[in-house]
Design an enzyme around this catalytic site. Structure first.
Site, mmCIF file in Angstrom:
data_model
loop_
_atom_site.group_PDB
_atom_site.id
_atom_site.type_symbol
_atom_site.label_atom_id
_atom_site.label_comp_id
_atom_site.label_asym_id
_atom_site.label_seq_id
_atom_site.Cartn_x
_atom_site.Cartn_y
_atom_site.Cartn_z
ATOM 1 C CG ASP A 48 -2.191 0.834 0.953
ATOM 2 O OD1 ASP A 48 -2.156 1.698 0.062
ATOM 3 O OD2 ASP A 48 -3.190 0.661 1.671
HETATM 4 C C1 BGC Z 1 -5.107 3.156 0.373
HETATM 5 C C2 BGC Z 1 -5.377 2.122 -0.686
HETATM 6 C C3 BGC Z 1 -5.339 2.739 -2.045
HETATM 7 C C4 BGC Z 1 -3.988 3.431 -2.239
HETATM 8 C C5 BGC Z 1 -3.814 4.065 -3.604
HETATM 9 C C6 BGC Z 1 -3.863 3.975 0.074
HETATM 10 O O1 BGC Z 1 -3.722 5.023 0.967
HETATM 11 O O2 BGC Z 1 -4.977 2.514 1.626
HETATM 12 O O3 BGC Z 1 -6.615 1.501 -0.441
HETATM 13 O O4 BGC Z 1 -5.573 1.789 -3.035
HETATM 14 O O5 BGC Z 1 -3.868 4.440 -1.260
HETATM 15 O O6 BGC Z 1 -4.593 5.161 -3.764
#
Ligand code: BGC
Length: 697
Positions: free
Chosen positions: A269
């Protein structure tokens, strides 16, 4: 095709191409493939990075910064200017729609309609792929039982089986039959794993999860998505009992890759590798990168700690074979997505597939199917011939109905509740605003809720009670002698206790998406008979959180309550009303014993005892009475959604076999254990019809 060591289909031509390519790659180019920077407005700098082979994938490709033709331009740099011409993988959060927005996932799950979930994902995929997105960060299958956690809105509720089923349907919808088609996108299932248990409902807090609970509760939805073919798995922010998910060898390497045979790539993530330092398991970025890649993480999102791996390989902290394996996984998915054969998109076509009439119709259907009627003393449905309707509340004319992730949507396209009502009733109906004081109308429609910015990532709250000002509106209307219909646009379970005595009807609409107002009007005026059922319990009070149907029985169940209230939620999992009513009778089993190989049939008669056709979601639960570990007091194992005409009876049958009762036992072995079971069938988790059976050795 041939079968690889994990039993999956490996395309030998692809594998050979990858081998050839890896042989030609420098270590720097390999690390480039494992990097996913965020795409923003710094195009020039990005172009240089692409040409240098430093970008494997881009995060956040979207309308704010780029058009489809600009995507082609960037891709061209990769294909024509970088030394090996490896195409880039463009990604974005297409969560519940791209240009057309569908209900938030928690809402969609209340439809219990897997075909619908698949259709929604498929429509979203087409809009996104034509815009230039190759892979989405969805579905999110984090089982969550804490409404304080803002991200509960993104999952499919509190149940393991439902998250698994919706996860699978969504992956199938996104990916279709042919990943290389420009109608489909790759699916990256998230957040691996246990993130939904963030301590105290605080986002990104640590989680305390035993191995057995991981295996029985948090991992199964991911297994289901991976078995459905998800090309990627995103590792979560949480620390799982001391080992952060993005450096967790047990979950990534042992379970996901070795036991499940996942052959796609893992992706961290946003900044999750960089943050290993904050967790306190590494002293610097180089160590973070080493811990992550050695534990089975293949690609890093946003941060660039992986550039340190060049040194790590040279000094022997990371084996080149580990890097090569990660690169292989990334390239394999690029091949499967057809990026090597056809790296560009038809940028002339994108506009034609966005927000089409068909997509809007699907959004309207999904919106209405997701709504859950919690109370109705007969006021609903409203008559289309009514002369006047008083409307109140902050969401009557709000376009804030798209949830937290809004893809590339423009909220100008949202149909408000008032517009939806006008569309339905032409000009015959007089809509009066904010006129609670006037006495000449009997019915008031109050639209309440929370903004899309109040839930979702990092939006955790300590109090999920309906806000005071909104309670006052309901009370005031009731005090004026009105019939009060409340529609709530929420992103999480709410405590509704304060309005229960004042509202004549309560409809949970979630954030329904682009067609919000039309979908609400369909339900309010009875063109759609509501059939949604909650997939997350609604507590009586904040102090009950977490409250969920599948908790375990203690030694003294009668003492598992509070001094002031019992331990039951206000509305239980699986609950939802209709404009008709259903009666369950005649529950039967084809046999009271179930051998390991055989199946038995469960049948039940469901009668529509009301005056109109309706849909009912029939639910089957079991409880394993004696096992080597304590088991949930009820577990959903089957469900079926059916349409029954007024006055008619349908016999619903479910086939159950021993495999429906498999679980990880005391030795963490996936098995069944012989013995007695309780079985229930009904219209919610609080169903009464029950039987017993025995699972034989
Ligand atoms: C979130 C994810 C997301 C990613 C990309 C992160 O902060 O936890 O769910 O897919 O950002 O935007």
């Amino acid at each position: 095709m041939s079968i690889n060591i994990f039993g999956q289909k490996a395309d030998l031509t692809i594998e050979n191409n990858i081998t050839t390519l890896i042989k030609k790659m420098t270590l720097e180019e390999k690390i480039g493939q494992l990097s996913q920077p965020v795409l923003d407005e710094h195009t020039k700098e990005v172009g240089e990075k692409i040409a240098a082979g430093e970008v494997g994938s881009f995060c956040s490709f979207n309308k704010r910064h780029y058009t489809p033709s600009e995507r082609n331009r960037l891709q061209k740099i990769a294909v024509e200017k970088s030394r090996l011409g490896i195409p880039i993988l463009f990604t974005y959060d297409v969560i519940h729609g791209f240009s057309t927005i569908y209900p938030i996932s928690l809402g969609l799950s209340a439809s219990w309609d897997l075909d619908l979930a698949k259709d929604v994902a498929s429509m979203a995929a087409k809009e996104a792929r034509y815009y230039g997105i190759d892979m989405t960060f969805s579905p999110m299958v984090d089982v969550s039982r804490d409404p304080r956690w803002g991200r509960i809105s993104e999952c499919y509720g509190e149940d393991v089986l439902l998250n698994a089923a919706f996860g699978k349907a969504t992956v199938l919808g996104y990916q279709g039959d042919d990943l290389s088609s420009h109608e489909n996108i790759g699916s990256c299932v998230k957040h691996f794993v246990g993130y939904g248990l963030s301590m105290g409902g605080r986002d990104k807090q640590f989680t305390e999860i035993s191995k057995n609970t991981l295996l029985n509760t948090y991992l199964p939805p991911f297994k289901s998505a991976v078995d459905a073919g998800a090309v990627s798995v995103m590792t979560a922010f949480n620390d799982i009992s001391g080992v952060p998910a993005s450096a967790n060898r047990f979950t990534m390497q042992e379970v996901l890759k070795e036991q499940w045979g996942f052959d796609g790539f893992t992706l961290s993530d946003w900044d999750a590798v960089l943050e290993l330092k904050n967790h306190g398991i590494s002293g610097n970025d180089k160590e973070s990168a080493e811990k992550a890649i050695n534990a089975g993480l293949d690609m890093e999102m946003r941060s660039d700690t992986f550039k340190n791996l060049i040194t790590s390989v040279k000094v022997g902290k990371v084996k080149i074979a580990v890097i090569d394996e990660a690169v292989r996984r990334v390239l394999r998915i690029k091949y499967r997505l057809g990026l090597f054969d056809n790296p560009y998109i038809d940028d002339k076509k994108s506009d034609k597939v966005q927000l089409t009439q068909a997509n809007r119709e699907l959004a309207r259907k999904a919106g209405a199917e997701s709504m859950v009627l919690l109370k109705n003393n007969g006021i609903l449905p409203l008559s289309k011939n009514m002369r006047r309707l008083i409307v109140e509340g902050p969401f009557v004319n709000s376009k804030d109905m798209l949830g937290w992730w809004i893809g590339n949507a423009d909220d100008n396209n949202v149909v408000t509740v008032e517009e939806g009502i006008r569309n339905k009733t032409d000009s015959k109906l007089e809509i009066i605003h904010g006129s609670l004081a006037r006495n000449y109308d009997k019915t008031v429609l109050i639209c309440l809720g929370e903004s899309g910015g109040n839930f979702g990532e990092s939006n955790c709250i300590t109090d999920v009670t309906i806000p005071k000002s909104q309670i006052e509106l309901v009370k005031e209307a009731k005090a004026k002698g009105k019939k009060v219909v409340v529609v709530i646009f929420n992103g999480r379970p709410w405590v509704l206790t304060p309005i229960m005595d004042y509202a004549d009807a309560i409809l949970i609409a979630w954030h329904p998406g682009t067609e919000a107002g039309n979908a609400v009007a369909d339900v309010l005026f009875g063109d759609v008979n509501p059939s949604g059922k909650l997939t997350c319990s609604f507590p009586k009070t904040n102090g009950q959180i977490p409250v969920f149907y599948s908790d375990r029985i203690s030694g003294r169940p009668r003492e598992n309550k509070y001094k002031n209230i019992d331990a039951n939620p206000l509305f239980e999992f699986g609950f939802g009303l209709s404009y008709t009513s259903f009666k369950y009778s005649n529950l039967k089993l084809s046999s009271n014993t179930l051998g390991k190989e055989r199946t038995i049939t469960v049948s039940v008669d469901v009668t529509n005892t009301g005056k109109r056709e309706g849909k009912e979601i029939v639910q089957l639960y079991i409880h394993d009475k004696v096992a080597s570990i304590t088991r949930p007091k009820k577990e959903l194992v089957k469900f079926s959604k059916l349409t029954i005409k007024a006055g008619a009876t349908q016999t619903v049958t479910f086939k159950i076999s021993a495999s429906d009762f498999e679980f990880y036992n005391l030795d963490n072995k996936y098995t069944t254990e012989a013995g007695a079971y309780d079985l229930w069938v009904g219209g919610s988790s609080d169903c009464e019809l029950s039987l017993k059976f025995t699972l034989e050795d």
